[in-house]
Scaffold this active site. Structure first.
Site, mmCIF file in Angstrom:
data_model
loop_
_atom_site.group_PDB
_atom_site.id
_atom_site.type_symbol
_atom_site.label_atom_id
_atom_site.label_comp_id
_atom_site.label_asym_id
_atom_site.label_seq_id
_atom_site.Cartn_x
_atom_site.Cartn_y
_atom_site.Cartn_z
ATOM 1 N N ASN A 106 0.846 -1.046 0.063
ATOM 2 C CA ASN A 106 -0.120 -0.145 0.078
ATOM 3 C C ASN A 106 0.897 1.117 0.029
ATOM 4 O O ASN A 106 1.339 1.818 1.118
ATOM 5 C CB ASN A 106 -0.981 -0.096 1.238
ATOM 6 N N TRP A 107 1.193 1.681 -1.096
ATOM 7 C CA TRP A 107 1.879 2.971 -1.369
ATOM 8 C C TRP A 107 1.323 4.420 -0.798
ATOM 9 O O TRP A 107 2.057 5.489 -0.556
ATOM 10 C CB TRP A 107 2.118 3.385 -2.709
ATOM 11 N N LYS A 108 0.112 4.207 -0.131
ATOM 12 C CA LYS A 108 -0.635 5.525 0.504
ATOM 13 C C LYS A 108 -0.300 6.586 -0.430
ATOM 14 O O LYS A 108 -0.417 6.615 -1.569
ATOM 15 C CB LYS A 108 -0.153 5.587 1.864
ATOM 16 N N HIS A 123 -9.460 0.960 5.424
ATOM 17 C CA HIS A 123 -8.318 1.276 6.162
ATOM 18 C C HIS A 123 -8.221 2.075 7.288
ATOM 19 O O HIS A 123 -9.278 3.153 7.199
ATOM 20 C CB HIS A 123 -7.110 1.642 5.200
ATOM 21 N N GLU A 164 -6.626 4.572 8.115
ATOM 22 C CA GLU A 164 -6.465 5.846 8.189
ATOM 23 C C GLU A 164 -7.748 6.715 7.608
ATOM 24 O O GLU A 164 -8.052 7.732 7.786
ATOM 25 C CB GLU A 164 -5.287 5.926 7.082
ATOM 26 N N GLU A 185 -5.006 -5.235 10.811
ATOM 27 C CA GLU A 185 -3.830 -4.124 11.106
ATOM 28 C C GLU A 185 -3.992 -3.647 12.562
ATOM 29 O O GLU A 185 -5.079 -2.604 12.435
ATOM 30 C CB GLU A 185 -3.937 -3.269 9.884
ATOM 31 N N GLY A 231 3.190 1.865 10.927
ATOM 32 C CA GLY A 231 4.048 3.095 10.682
ATOM 33 C C GLY A 231 4.741 3.288 11.932
ATOM 34 O O GLY A 231 5.417 4.216 12.098
ATOM 35 N N SER A 238 3.926 -2.436 10.301
ATOM 36 C CA SER A 238 5.217 -2.331 10.250
ATOM 37 C C SER A 238 6.000 -3.818 10.062
ATOM 38 O O SER A 238 6.918 -4.317 10.809
ATOM 39 C CB SER A 238 5.701 -2.141 12.185
HETATM 40 O O1 LIG Z 1 -1.704 -0.542 4.551
HETATM 41 C C1 LIG Z 1 -0.839 -0.856 5.187
HETATM 42 C C2 LIG Z 1 -0.260 -0.587 6.574
HETATM 43 O O2 LIG Z 1 -1.166 0.608 7.099
HETATM 44 C C3 LIG Z 1 0.816 -0.801 7.305
HETATM 45 O O3 LIG Z 1 1.533 0.390 7.141
HETATM 46 P P1 LIG Z 1 3.200 -0.024 7.589
HETATM 47 O O4 LIG Z 1 3.881 -1.121 6.999
HETATM 48 O O5 LIG Z 1 3.863 1.377 7.049
HETATM 49 O O6 LIG Z 1 3.056 -0.116 9.073
#
Ligand SMILES: O=C[C@H](O)COP(=O)(O)O
Length: 256
Positions: free
Chosen positions: A17-19, A104, A106, A174, A180, A219
């Site tokens: 997931n590149w966000k 998600h 977020e 998650e 993160g 993470s």
């Molecule tokens: O979608 C992915 C997650 O939010 C995990 O993010 P992360 O690997 O940066 O902790």
């Protein structure tokens, strides 16, 4: 009484997931990853990249030759209409996506998304031929307060559609406090939560529930991928930060 355990064999899936990271320049990382996947040992996992919508079509096109699949990071619950700034599931499919992340944390936190809205998005995704990656997870306070199990169970019950095409659904566990932060639950805690999710899926959907992917996210890094990805009922990962560098993401894929 001993808890009933349900195990199953599923081809693992690693999704990046590149966000909101990634301009056109990020496609260079994709090229590097594609090169690694085609010249190295054949991956034992399905590989998905969920880039920003602006480069989704390019990722789908460029990744195809290396078997990299593309996904969206969110979709609207309706197919079209006056929804400025939004993208529908059918538009993602039209751009080459096969997956889409919904719910998600977020988006749940920053956009007030409810379980009902997440379920509606997942239904829209399935209706457009996409596989929704439905995210669930507890906050740190909920974990510390001993309610992680019930919080996740409630999210699952309300966020997963009762669709006949249920084999297309993917769950991503998650823990919000692990996203993160560089922190992860213990392997025992991950196993306990994934086994609990598996039991709920099987209780609700029977055999179909046994074949649904349950990804771990939060993470997940090259350093911890090997041990986390071999935990029972962890059928792959949803990777944020470590998916941005081809070298790190490839190490995680290779850890399967
Ligand atoms: O979608 C992915 C997650 O939010 C995990 O993010 P992360 O690997 O940066 O902790």
């Amino acid at each position: 009484m001993q808890e009933q355990r349900v195990t199953t064999t599923i081809t693992p899936l690693i999704a990046g997931n590149w966000k909101m990271n990634g301009l056109r320049g990020s496609l260079e990382e994709l090229t590097t990853l594609a090169g690694m996947l085609t010249t190295g040992e054949a991956p034992r996992a399905l590989v998905v990249i969920c880039p920003p919508a602006t480069i989704l079509a390019a990722v789908a096109r460029q990744g195809a030759s290396a078997g990299i699949l593309a996904g969206g990071q969110d979709c609207h619950a309706v197919a079209s209409g006056a929804h400025t700034g939004d993208v529908s599931a059918s538009m993602l499919a039209d751009a080459g996506a096969q997956y889409v992340i919904v719910g998600h944390s977020e988006r749940r936190a920053n956009h007030g998304e409810t379980d009902d809205q997440v379920r509606a998005k997942a239904e829209a995704a399935i209706g457009s031929g996409l596989k929704p990656i439905i995210c669930v997870g507890e906050t740190e306070a909920q974990r510390d307060g001993g309610t992680a199990d019930s919080v996740v169970a409630a999210q699952l019950a309300a966020s997963i559609p009762d669709a006949a095409e249920l084999h297309q659904v993917i769950i991503a566990y998650e823990p919000i406090w692990a996203i993160g932060t560089g922190r992860t639950p213990s392997n025992d805690d991950i196993a306990q939560m994934h086994n609990s999710i598996r039991r709920q899926l099987v209780d609700r959907f029977g055999d179909k529930g046994a074949s649904i992917h349950i990804l771990y996210g939060g993470s997940l890094k090259p350093q911890n991928a090997r041990e986390i990805l071999q935990i029972e009922n962890v059928n792959g990962g949803l990777v944020g930060g470590a998916s941005l560098l081809a070298k790190d993401f490839y190490t995680i894929i290779s850890a399967v």
